[in-house]
Design a protein around this motif. Structure first.
Motif, short mmCIF file in Angstrom:
data_model
loop_
_atom_site.label_atom_id
_atom_site.label_comp_id
_atom_site.label_asym_id
_atom_site.label_seq_id
_atom_site.Cartn_x
_atom_site.Cartn_y
_atom_site.Cartn_z
N GLU A 128 0.95 -1.17 -0.08
CA GLU A 128 0.06 -0.19 0.13
C GLU A 128 0.86 1.20 -0.05
O GLU A 128 0.54 2.39 -0.81
N ILE A 131 2.35 1.65 -3.43
CA ILE A 131 1.41 2.18 -4.32
C ILE A 131 1.40 3.96 -4.07
O ILE A 131 1.26 4.74 -5.02
N TYR A 155 -0.70 -3.55 -7.07
CA TYR A 155 -2.04 -4.03 -7.04
C TYR A 155 -2.32 -5.41 -7.00
O TYR A 155 -3.02 -5.80 -6.59
N ASN A 160 -5.86 -6.61 -6.08
CA ASN A 160 -6.52 -5.73 -6.67
C ASN A 160 -6.33 -5.73 -8.19
O ASN A 160 -5.81 -4.90 -8.85
N ARG A 163 -7.76 -2.77 -10.63
CA ARG A 163 -6.97 -1.68 -10.72
C ARG A 163 -5.59 -1.81 -11.28
O ARG A 163 -5.20 -1.17 -12.09
N ALA A 164 -4.98 -3.27 -11.34
CA ALA A 164 -3.72 -3.54 -11.89
C ALA A 164 -3.93 -3.32 -13.53
O ALA A 164 -3.21 -2.99 -14.35
#
Length: 228
Positions: A128, A131, A155, A160, A163-164
């Motif tokens: 996180e 990111i 991600y 996720n 989102r990737a």
């Protein structure tokens, strides 16, 4: 008739003749005056150019030449500033290009700093935070495929996948349609979503656009399936 009567008659005749002559002279004078005063005077037709007329012509020609010269000066005056404006514009463009290059270099420096922080966080499995750092880097440099790919992989680590896919597709559609990592991360995200069709499509384009990296792509597929 007496001699005296004859002399008187002659004098009277002479007097009448004189009167007639004077009358004829008066009439002649009157006719001449009427002719000069009453008749419409025709304009004089000049068959030669006098010195006065030539000077006037020269003045007219000079006037025309002066006007022409004035017009030419006006055109030069109008062209001059335009050429100057073009020169100034080009000079300003060069100065702007230099300034933009300086700004770009500074943005890249800042983006590289955040990218390093993101890589450090990724190695520590703080995905996180990674990111967040990659996002800050992208805010300064929006056309770097590496930053989007790094964020896409982060991600993926967080599962996720959608989102990737967004980050991978952005690179493919906007920055580099042949980018190997983007196609592979896209394929990995679709595989984890259970979308075999889009997974196969991603791998196919990864091989098509990077035919010298077939061994690497095959190794990636094997590792990816082993993780499931």
């Amino acid at each position: 008739m007496s001699k005296g009567d004859m002399d008187e008659d002659f004098l009277n005749f002479e007097s009448k003749v004189n009167q007639v002559m004077r009358l004829l002279e008066d009439m002649a004078v009157a006719n001449k005056t009427d002719a000069e005063g009453g008749a419409t005077k025709k304009p004089e037709i000049k068959t030669e150019i006098s010195e006065h007329d030539f000077i006037v012509s020269v003045r007219q020609d000079r006037t025309l030449l002066n006007r022409k010269a004035a017009n030419q000066r006006e055109q030069v005056d109008q062209t001059g500033p335009q050429q100057l404006d073009k020169y100034t514009f080009m000079q300003q463009m060069e100065e702007d290009a230099v300034e933009r290059a300086k700004v770009r270099k500074e943005r890249e420096r800042i983006a590289q700093h955040f990218r390093s922080l993101g890589n450090d966080a990724f190695r520590k499995q703080s995905y996180e935070k990674a990111i967040q750092m990659y996002t800050k880097a992208i805010e300064h440099v929006k056309d770097s495929p590496i930053l989007y790919n790094n964020r896409a992989l982060s991600y993926l680590k967080l599962r996720n996948c959608k989102r990737a896919i967004i980050d991978a597709d952005y690179v493919i559609n906007k920055l580099d349609e042949k980018n190997l990592r983007s196609w592979l991360y896209r394929g990995a995200a679709y595989l984890r979503l259970g979308d075999e069709k889009n997974y196969e499509t991603s791998i196919k384009f990864a091989k098509k656009n990077n035919n010298k990296e077939i061994d690497y792509i095959t190794a990636f597929q094997e590792k990816l399936k082993a993780d499931f």
